[in-house]
Design a protein around this motif. Sequence first.
Motif, short mmCIF file in Angstrom:
data_model
loop_
_atom_site.label_atom_id
_atom_site.label_comp_id
_atom_site.label_asym_id
_atom_site.label_seq_id
_atom_site.Cartn_x
_atom_site.Cartn_y
_atom_site.Cartn_z
N ARG A 98 -12.88 2.64 5.90
CA ARG A 98 -11.14 3.00 6.81
C ARG A 98 -9.98 2.17 6.97
N ASP A 118 -8.34 5.71 3.75
CA ASP A 118 -9.81 5.36 3.24
C ASP A 118 -9.58 4.67 1.45
N SER A 119 -10.71 3.69 1.75
CA SER A 119 -10.69 2.45 0.89
C SER A 119 -12.19 2.41 0.10
N TRP A 179 -6.36 2.49 -1.84
CA TRP A 179 -6.74 3.06 -1.04
C TRP A 179 -5.65 4.90 -0.72
N LEU A 204 0.95 -1.81 0.13
CA LEU A 204 0.20 0.26 0.09
C LEU A 204 1.04 1.18 -0.39
N ILE A 228 -8.85 -2.10 10.35
CA ILE A 228 -10.27 -1.89 9.45
C ILE A 228 -11.19 -1.91 9.61
#
Length: 305
Positions: free
Chosen positions: A152, A168-169, A175, A131, A143
């Motif tokens: 989040r 955030d995703s 992300w 990430l 998460i």
Amino acid sequence: MQTPLYRDPIHDGATDPTLIYNRQERQWWMVYTSRRASAEGPGVAWVHGSDLGVASSPDGGRTWTYRGTLSGLEFEWGRNTFWAPEIVYREGVYHMYVSYIQGVPTAWVGSRTILHYSSPDLLAWKLEGPLKLSSDRVIDACIFEKPAGGFRMWYKDEANNSFTYAADSDDLYEWKPIGPALTHRAHEGPNVFRFHDSYWMIVDEWSGQGVFRSDDLEHWTPAGHILAASGKREDDAGFGHHADVVVVGDEAYIFYFTHPGRAARGGAGQDGREQRRSSVQAARLRVRDGELICDRDEEFEVRLP
């Protein structure tokens, strides 16, 4: 209840536990950092080179059996380091976010990243990629699904004062960092859950768990401090470190680890196997006057569905 709840029978270094229900086995799994407390070596090499250990429970979390370590995670040559897994289940897929360090450092140096893996069964893992977050020294992902949709992530950013940062995703794959979430003092191991109509975040402050409360996952208010004073149960001495919380209806259980040898007389400042070993413990959480409380000595039984 069995106490300590669990010790790793191979390296005796079970830390950073996370619990997930294995839908294939119909058992709860505890996945954890398997520190090599029994290993020789210079500096903090024993904290690195760690696999992810697995224990399973056939009786709703009351007893645990060592099952081995997760395989298939390596993607580059060598002996490398895996820390602090977070696993969530969504639409038939398990998603794991784990801290990764190349090699086996002997000091607290080098970059850290969070890797995302997916699996249909908690056994066969596919690397979805590292990430891109707020720095190159990030660990301890947590998460939680947002009430309005999406997800989040909270994590420790060591390059930014060891504060908790967030991302955030919409889909658990892509992300977007959104900045700091908690900046009151250095800490690690954020864990977020919903209990008694509020959102709660606990963080490891190396003096117990700092507690914060929120109505919206955006604004956090201090709401207590738990696991600071030693418990009386076997191996429950010292601070409660990096924890996971499982909420079951009106009950909430916290799973944390201790270094009981460090709290023993003569243990402070020492660095032998007895001071390195760790034990996983469980306790029950309650809410009183808007704060989270925890009695480590309370008699109770873990009852996971």
